[in-house]
Design an enzyme around this catalytic site. Sequence first.
Site, mmCIF file in Angstrom:
data_model
loop_
_atom_site.group_PDB
_atom_site.id
_atom_site.type_symbol
_atom_site.label_atom_id
_atom_site.label_comp_id
_atom_site.label_asym_id
_atom_site.label_seq_id
_atom_site.Cartn_x
_atom_site.Cartn_y
_atom_site.Cartn_z
ATOM 1 C CG HIS A 77 -1.347 -1.423 1.310
ATOM 2 N ND1 HIS A 77 -2.174 -1.599 2.334
ATOM 3 C CD2 HIS A 77 -2.307 -1.669 0.024
ATOM 4 C CE1 HIS A 77 -3.351 -2.687 2.203
ATOM 5 N NE2 HIS A 77 -3.060 -2.769 0.999
ATOM 6 C CG HIS A 133 -7.380 -2.154 1.349
ATOM 7 N ND1 HIS A 133 -6.616 -3.581 1.349
ATOM 8 C CD2 HIS A 133 -7.963 -1.745 2.275
ATOM 9 C CE1 HIS A 133 -7.176 -4.021 2.227
ATOM 10 N NE2 HIS A 133 -8.184 -3.669 2.964
#
Length: 567
Positions: A504, A547
Amino acid sequence: QSDLAFDYVIAGAGTAGLVIANRLSANPSISVAVVEPGDDVRRDADVQTVDFLFSSFNTSINYQYPSITSPALGSRNLTYRAGKAWGGSSAVNGMVYIRGDKAQYDAWEELGNRGWNWNALFASWKKGEHFIVPTKRKTASGVTFDEAFHGETGLLDLGFPLSLSNSSYYDKARATWGKLGVGPIKDLNGGTPHGFVTAPMTLDPQAAVREDSARAYYTPAESRPNLKIVKGTVKRITWGKDAGRLAVADGLEYVSPSNKLLKIRANKEVILSASAYRNPLILEGSGIGNPKVLNKLGIKIKVKLPGVGESLQDHNIVAMTYSLKEKFLGRIPYATMPTAQDVFGNNTAKIASSSLAKISEYAKHLSTTFDGAIPANAIEKRFRIQHDLIFKKNVTVAELFPTNTGDGILAQFWTSMPFSWGNVHLGSKDAIDSPIIVPNIMATDFDLDMLTAVGRLSQKAFATAPLSDLIADNLTPGYDTLPLDASDDQWARFLKGQVLNALHVVGSCAMLPVELGGVVDEKVKVHGTKNVRVVDASIIPSQSSGHTMAPVYGVAEKAADIILDGK
Ligand SMILES: Cc1cc2nc3c(=O)[nH]c(=O)nc-3n(C[C@H](O)[C@H](O)[C@H](O)COP(=O)(O)OP(=O)(O)OC[C@H]3O[C@@H](n4cnc5c(N)ncnc54)[C@H](O)[C@@H]3O)c2cc1C
């Protein structure tokens, strides 16, 4: 192909790049080209499947970038992955769509980006989204939602996993999390994700396929004569005559599949959407970056911008595995998002003040790690805002997300806002495919404290009834290695041996004022240039919870409006 010319030339047909390509080319009088090394994989079975995640790992549509080792991890290094395909990482990722906390986006404005806040991004998300209302069968398996948080007429399909488990997992997990103080919420995409809830995913439930940015944004635009994807790897920006003190791009130089160096002209603008790993390399190759870095590489300085490639931020992820008393079928995408109070309990105030007392020290250390590219006081300002988010604004600080592997449960957890940031640079003048990544993760005691507390919470959940009724044993690391009353030292050993980067990655071309280490301004334009923009995860200045795909889609929709506005 050497005389190709378009109004806008985009590097990268990834998650963000194809949003921009679609929105700009919707005006037939604007011509758009996208230069992309990957292929059209819309019919690839590994991409389309929504049941087996990460099926494209270790295939040709996945970049695998090895990192330099991080001191806290001993000799272990990490692998960073990203998609190499039309759709970029959205074609290979886990499809989970979580935006994060309202205050985390309002902080972007506090950091100096006028107009970038939750409300603005919320409008962009809703514009982009086509929410598919779940069936009764899914609501019976635990799906809840609030339609007010979703868009109905956008291009990006958002639904819920197809094969949700019909076991008692949902009810038991919900009851256990309720006991641990993290009760159920209806929908985590409205800016307050604190709680336990089913996470939506970028998929088309009717067609039972993944919805990546190629399917969502390129498919409806591919017949437009004013839009073209050109196969190639962008190497650098080519420059025209300066406009006063501003550098002016006139195109991109790229390496063709037959290894020829070709040029594509941009009559108006160049837009970099080649990912948080690769945009800094293109900028540095074009003479934009930290003079210390560019001098070492023997690259002539075009624009002095020390923040290029710095403040790379990821989530810190760890997994434990459990065996089940009785195996069950179907997915269990039930996200738990706790606050600092949930994870630190009675120690929260103590940890808040001890970490605050060390913020200057953390910032000085990081500035040294960055070889002074960003001054300590600038990092400290950014850290203080992050610290306030965690302890004063009570945003969520972690995510716990289980997967049913068929044989048992993979219990993953990660922390959302570490204070250990890394960087990414070009290793040598022509090495455009090989970013040098310094993860630098777990460099502060606070990051270890946070990961330990989240790990303890995860362990406690699987040992608390009624969720524990399903569990036979903790397989890895096992209660012998990490008992329920494990000491801080036992946890530190385990976590340092296991922690991974969550893929991420944001921040390497941060949207911030130059003094704070910024690379682009609030119009997503590279400081010191007239017509070079960056739009993708790399411009996200600070991490959010959850996310990164949803943030990228919001950023790209908003950036497209800015670009079309012509400012
Ligand atoms: C395995 C994996 C699982 C993930 N799971 C999730 C998840 O479940 N949920 C979530 O929200 N996020 C997830 N993420 C993260 C998320 O997918 C990314 O943050 C997001 O897609 C990044 O979008 P982007 O536009 O910045 O870059 P990308 O989508 O990676 O696009 C970059 C594009 O640029 C191209 N490119 C690279 N170099 C060049 C060059 N030199 N010239 C031209 N083009 C170039 C690439 O081929 C690619 O197409 C995951 C990521 C990975 C890798």
